[in-house]
Write a protein that holds these residues in place. Structure first.
Motif, PDB file in Angstrom:
ATOM      1  N   LEU A  14       1.066  -8.008  18.149  1.00  0.00           N
ATOM      2  CA  LEU A  14       0.992  -7.452  16.176  1.00  0.00           C
ATOM      3  C   LEU A  14      -0.760  -6.972  16.089  1.00  0.00           C
ATOM      4  O   LEU A  14      -0.510  -5.780  15.434  1.00  0.00           O
ATOM      5  N   ARG A  64       2.620   3.466  13.427  1.00  0.00           N
ATOM      6  CA  ARG A  64       2.011   1.591  13.326  1.00  0.00           C
ATOM      7  C   ARG A  64       3.541   1.089  12.912  1.00  0.00           C
ATOM      8  O   ARG A  64       3.680   0.216  13.398  1.00  0.00           O
ATOM      9  N   THR A  65       4.012   1.591  11.727  1.00  0.00           N
ATOM     10  CA  THR A  65       5.169   1.693  11.269  1.00  0.00           C
ATOM     11  C   THR A  65       6.112   1.360  11.964  1.00  0.00           C
ATOM     12  O   THR A  65       7.217   0.841  12.347  1.00  0.00           O
ATOM     13  N   HIS A  70       6.822   1.224  15.176  1.00  0.00           N
ATOM     14  CA  HIS A  70       6.198  -0.390  15.951  1.00  0.00           C
ATOM     15  C   HIS A  70       6.680  -1.402  15.686  1.00  0.00           C
ATOM     16  O   HIS A  70       7.079  -2.358  15.960  1.00  0.00           O
ATOM     17  N   LEU A  71       5.916  -1.334  13.968  1.00  0.00           N
ATOM     18  CA  LEU A  71       6.494  -2.619  13.986  1.00  0.00           C
ATOM     19  C   LEU A  71       7.608  -3.170  13.137  1.00  0.00           C
ATOM     20  O   LEU A  71       8.389  -4.067  13.275  1.00  0.00           O
ATOM     21  N   ARG A  72       8.777  -1.894  13.087  1.00  0.00           N
ATOM     22  CA  ARG A  72       9.612  -1.758  12.004  1.00  0.00           C
ATOM     23  C   ARG A  72      10.419  -2.289  13.980  1.00  0.00           C
ATOM     24  O   ARG A  72      11.842  -3.293  13.977  1.00  0.00           O
ATOM     25  N   ALA A 127       9.989  -6.062  14.517  1.00  0.00           N
ATOM     26  CA  ALA A 127      10.868  -6.822  13.340  1.00  0.00           C
ATOM     27  C   ALA A 127      12.052  -7.448  13.836  1.00  0.00           C
ATOM     28  O   ALA A 127      12.632  -8.381  13.387  1.00  0.00           O
ATOM     29  N   LEU A 186       7.288  -8.785   6.709  1.00  0.00           N
ATOM     30  CA  LEU A 186       7.864  -8.607   8.761  1.00  0.00           C
ATOM     31  C   LEU A 186       9.451  -8.892   8.384  1.00  0.00           C
ATOM     32  O   LEU A 186      10.223  -8.498   9.066  1.00  0.00           O
ATOM     33  N   CYS A 239       8.762  -2.683   6.467  1.00  0.00           N
ATOM     34  CA  CYS A 239       7.556  -3.476   7.347  1.00  0.00           C
ATOM     35  C   CYS A 239       6.436  -1.941   7.143  1.00  0.00           C
ATOM     36  O   CYS A 239       5.059  -1.798   7.617  1.00  0.00           O
ATOM     37  N   TYR A 283       3.865  -4.367   5.080  1.00  0.00           N
ATOM     38  CA  TYR A 283       2.768  -5.069   6.219  1.00  0.00           C
ATOM     39  C   TYR A 283       1.407  -3.632   6.474  1.00  0.00           C
ATOM     40  O   TYR A 283       1.129  -3.985   6.707  1.00  0.00           O
ATOM     41  N   ASN A 284       1.773  -2.798   6.662  1.00  0.00           N
ATOM     42  CA  ASN A 284       1.294  -2.136   7.869  1.00  0.00           C
ATOM     43  C   ASN A 284      -0.160  -1.489   6.748  1.00  0.00           C
ATOM     44  O   ASN A 284      -0.614  -1.299   6.524  1.00  0.00           O
TER      45      ASN A 284
END
Length: 346
Positions: A268, A283-284, A286-288, A291, A316, A321, A324-325
């Motif tokens: 994370l 980054r977004t 990766h977060l998606r 999550a 998340l 996402c 969050y980012n």
């Protein structure tokens, strides 16, 4: 003539010229002498290779092996390929050991081959000029009793490969090696795969190993998202297998997974602590992925301690996402301190 080799001591060597002689000298001073010392030069660009050969000329128990730089896992694996002893002991090149290190490990070995001996260690911080010791209450875990190790905090202190006596017979029967595709947590994964097949775990009270916390340690470095996330997933899958074998219930698994969460958190954090700036859109992305694939894991096991992280967790869990980012980007740009803290204790 060298006496029978009972223990193979494996030391991966890379950029270790400052500490290497201290490490080797501590091993050659052992009261237990029936061992071989394998020094694996991992293509070190400094004088480490020469130091290895200088020591090998003084003692016939030392073997020096060279390889093109491939990382600590590949170096340890080369040592395992070449080892001749009944037992395997790992030592890091910037650490050192007490005179009875091997003696104490060997004396507590069980008759059962599918076993491991675990001892304590002292951590010395050179920068902070301080030290602290981790010691264990002597215990023997057999069969399903091994589950108790995963239900207390001691397992956190048993993750590394040092201060342990492994059976080479078991390692070879399993074809067990350190994963070379990751560069953090590989030793824990090796240990867990080994423990998965252990019938007996002997925990001793001796503290003979000195771990030196030096600048530039890999444990302080973050890799990119792909590497950190791959490490987390591998670690998680092995822990799930162990939990199934040990018949852990949900409450027990929260305890067992408490340090798996640390690997999740490294994934994370990776994009925000990267040496090179990671684009916002990547980054977004990766977060998606994280999550979507780990929502149930986050819901059950990821419970961060800081309020900022708790808000982030909600973003998340609900798939926000982008939010969050943006949220974490602002906090990081403001150098907000209370973010990415340790998870709450289970």
């Amino acid at each position: 003539m060298m006496e029978q080799c009972v223990i193979s001591v494996i030391i991966p060597v890379y950029k270790a010229e400052k500490y290497l002689s201290r490490c080797i000298a501590s091993l050659l001073a052992q009261s237990f002498t029936a061992f071989e010392l394998l020094l694996i030069d991992d293509g070190s660009p400094d004088n480490s290779g020469k130091i290895c050969h200088d020591w090998a000329e003084r003692d016939c128990r030392i073997r020096v092996l060279h390889q093109t730089n491939a990382g600590v896992s590949a170096a340890r694996n080369k040592g395992l390929d070449e080892a001749k002893g009944e037992y395997i002991v790992f030592v890091d090149s910037d650490d050192y050991v007490g005179t009875d290190y091997l003696k104490h490990l060997y004396e507590e070995r069980p008759l059962e081959q599918d076993s491991i001996v675990v001892h304590g260690f002292t951590i010395v911080s050179e920068q902070a000029d301080r030290q602290y010791t981790t010691s264990f209450i002597p215990s023997v875990y057999t069969g399903r009793d091994v589950r108790e190790l995963f239900l207390n905090d001691e397992m956190r202190d048993m993750r590394g490969p040092v201060a342990k006596l492994f059976s080479r017979v078991l390692i070879e029967r399993l074809g067990l090696r350190f994963p070379v595709e990751i560069s953090f947590g590989e030793d824990t994964i090796f240990n867990f795969q080994y423990l998965f097949h252990c019938r007996q775990v002997v925990v001793g009270s001796h503290v003979d190993y000195v771990y030196c916390d030096v600048p530039g340690s890999l444990t302080k470095c973050l890799n990119d998202f792909a590497s950190e996330y791959a490490t987390f997933k591998l670690y998680k899958s092995i822990t799930v297998r162990l939990a199934g074998k040990l018949d852990l219930n949900v409450a027990d698994m929260r305890t067992a997974f408490s340090f798996v969460v640390l690997f999740f958190q490294r994934a994370l954090i990776a994009d925000y602590r990267s040496a090179g700036k990671v684009p916002f859109s990547l980054r977004t992305q990766h977060l998606r992925r994280l999550a979507a694939e780990q929502r149930s894991f986050m819901k059950e096991f990821y419970h961060p301690g800081y309020k900022a992280d708790k808000w982030g967790r909600q973003f998340l869990l609900h798939g926000f996402c982008f939010c969050y980012n943006l949220y974490m980007s602002i906090l990081c740009s403001c150098r907000f301190r209370y973010v990415f803290g340790y998870p709450e204790k289970a």
